[in-house]
Design a protein around this motif. Structure first.
Motif, PDB file in Angstrom:
ATOM      1  N   LEU A   1     -18.339  19.822  -3.555  1.00  0.00           N
ATOM      2  CA  LEU A   1     -16.921  19.494  -3.634  1.00  0.00           C
ATOM      3  C   LEU A   1     -16.125  20.304  -2.606  1.00  0.00           C
ATOM      4  O   LEU A   1     -15.275  19.767  -1.893  1.00  0.00           O
ATOM      5  N   CYS A   2     -16.437  21.593  -2.516  1.00  0.00           N
ATOM      6  CA  CYS A   2     -15.757  22.464  -1.560  1.00  0.00           C
ATOM      7  C   CYS A   2     -15.996  21.987  -0.135  1.00  0.00           C
ATOM      8  O   CYS A   2     -15.064  21.898   0.667  1.00  0.00           O
ATOM      9  N   HIS A   3     -17.241  21.661   0.187  1.00  0.00           N
ATOM     10  CA  HIS A   3     -17.587  21.242   1.544  1.00  0.00           C
ATOM     11  C   HIS A   3     -16.895  19.929   1.909  1.00  0.00           C
ATOM     12  O   HIS A   3     -16.420  19.762   3.030  1.00  0.00           O
TER      13      HIS A   3
ATOM     14  N   ARG B   1     -17.286  28.711   4.923  1.00  0.00           N
ATOM     15  CA  ARG B   1     -16.174  28.857   3.989  1.00  0.00           C
ATOM     16  C   ARG B   1     -16.624  28.622   2.546  1.00  0.00           C
ATOM     17  O   ARG B   1     -16.150  29.277   1.632  1.00  0.00           O
ATOM     18  N   CYS B   2     -17.545  27.691   2.328  1.00  0.00           N
ATOM     19  CA  CYS B   2     -17.917  27.272   0.972  1.00  0.00           C
ATOM     20  C   CYS B   2     -19.212  27.897   0.465  1.00  0.00           C
ATOM     21  O   CYS B   2     -19.678  27.537  -0.616  1.00  0.00           O
ATOM     22  N   ARG B   3     -19.797  28.823   1.174  1.00  0.00           N
ATOM     23  CA  ARG B   3     -21.115  29.324   0.800  1.00  0.00           C
ATOM     24  C   ARG B   3     -21.133  30.047  -0.549  1.00  0.00           C
ATOM     25  O   ARG B   3     -22.158  30.094  -1.211  1.00  0.00           O
TER      26      ARG B   3
ATOM     27  N   GLY C   1      -0.005  17.319  -6.124  1.00  0.00           N
ATOM     28  CA  GLY C   1       0.738  18.479  -5.643  1.00  0.00           C
ATOM     29  C   GLY C   1      -0.045  19.767  -5.602  1.00  0.00           C
ATOM     30  O   GLY C   1       0.484  20.821  -5.275  1.00  0.00           O
ATOM     31  N   ARG C   2      -1.350  19.721  -5.906  1.00  0.00           N
ATOM     32  CA  ARG C   2      -2.184  20.924  -5.843  1.00  0.00           C
ATOM     33  C   ARG C   2      -2.757  21.074  -4.443  1.00  0.00           C
ATOM     34  O   ARG C   2      -2.841  20.123  -3.679  1.00  0.00           O
ATOM     35  N   LYS C   3      -3.186  22.307  -4.103  1.00  0.00           N
ATOM     36  CA  LYS C   3      -3.780  22.547  -2.788  1.00  0.00           C
ATOM     37  C   LYS C   3      -5.050  21.723  -2.636  1.00  0.00           C
ATOM     38  O   LYS C   3      -5.896  21.699  -3.513  1.00  0.00           O
ATOM     39  N   LYS C   4      -5.154  21.046  -1.513  1.00  0.00           N
ATOM     40  CA  LYS C   4      -6.319  20.200  -1.250  1.00  0.00           C
ATOM     41  C   LYS C   4      -7.472  21.013  -0.700  1.00  0.00           C
ATOM     42  O   LYS C   4      -8.631  20.774  -1.011  1.00  0.00           O
ATOM     43  N   CYS C   5      -7.175  22.006   0.118  1.00  0.00           N
ATOM     44  CA  CYS C   5      -8.202  22.704   0.878  1.00  0.00           C
ATOM     45  C   CYS C   5      -8.659  23.982   0.192  1.00  0.00           C
ATOM     46  O   CYS C   5      -7.838  24.768  -0.268  1.00  0.00           O
ATOM     47  N   PRO C   6      -9.974  24.192   0.147  1.00  0.00           N
ATOM     48  CA  PRO C   6     -10.510  25.403  -0.501  1.00  0.00           C
ATOM     49  C   PRO C   6     -10.297  26.644   0.341  1.00  0.00           C
ATOM     50  O   PRO C   6     -10.098  26.599   1.509  1.00  0.00           O
TER      51      PRO C   6
ATOM     52  N   VAL D   1     -10.181  26.183  10.281  1.00  0.00           N
ATOM     53  CA  VAL D   1     -10.601  26.635   8.966  1.00  0.00           C
ATOM     54  C   VAL D   1     -10.305  28.123   8.912  1.00  0.00           C
ATOM     55  O   VAL D   1     -10.694  28.858   9.807  1.00  0.00           O
ATOM     56  N   PRO D   2      -9.614  28.586   7.868  1.00  0.00           N
ATOM     57  CA  PRO D   2      -9.300  30.018   7.789  1.00  0.00           C
ATOM     58  C   PRO D   2     -10.564  30.870   7.719  1.00  0.00           C
ATOM     59  O   PRO D   2     -11.597  30.410   7.220  1.00  0.00           O
ATOM     60  N   PRO D   3     -10.499  32.094   8.190  1.00  0.00           N
ATOM     61  CA  PRO D   3     -11.667  32.977   8.136  1.00  0.00           C
ATOM     62  C   PRO D   3     -11.962  33.391   6.696  1.00  0.00           C
ATOM     63  O   PRO D   3     -11.098  33.340   5.831  1.00  0.00           O
ATOM     64  N   GLY D   4     -13.184  33.806   6.454  1.00  0.00           N
ATOM     65  CA  GLY D   4     -13.566  34.270   5.125  1.00  0.00           C
ATOM     66  C   GLY D   4     -13.953  33.119   4.217  1.00  0.00           C
ATOM     67  O   GLY D   4     -13.975  31.960   4.611  1.00  0.00           O
TER      68      GLY D   4
END
Length: 102
Positions: free
Chosen positions: A60-62, A51-53, A97-102, A75-78
């Protein structure tokens, strides 16, 4: 009148049961396409690396993805978007209140 209520209750219960079984089967079928739901644990490290590549901040993303994956077991695809595949992942937010997950 009591018989009618009993039959209505039985019909509703049967429909609810069929709906739950159908949802469970749908989730089991989705396990083979790179993201997972349900009882089986997924490899969060591998899925988050995928996901984070392409991220500009991969560490941070990982880290954020790993937290979300551990909580949601999916984990969503892509590499971006596709949040509809994993609603739990999409709904996690930070204290601000922001999205936590990349």
């Amino acid at each position: 009148m009591a018989i009618f209520k009993f039959l209505l209750f039985c019909l509703f219960s049967a429909l609810l049961f069929v709906s739950i079984v159908h949802a469970h089967e749908t989730v089991k079928n989705n396990d083979n396409i790179g993201y997972s739901f349900g009882d089986s644990k997924i490899d969060c490290g591998g899925e988050c690396s995928r996901r984070c590549r392409l991220s500009s901040r991969p560490n941070l993303c990982h880290r954020a993805c790993g937290t979300c994956c551990a909580r949601c077991n999916c984990v969503p695809p892509g590499t971006y978007g596709n949040y509809e595949a994993c609603p739990c992942y999409a709904n996690l937010t930070t204290h601000g209140g922001r999205k936590k997950c990349p």
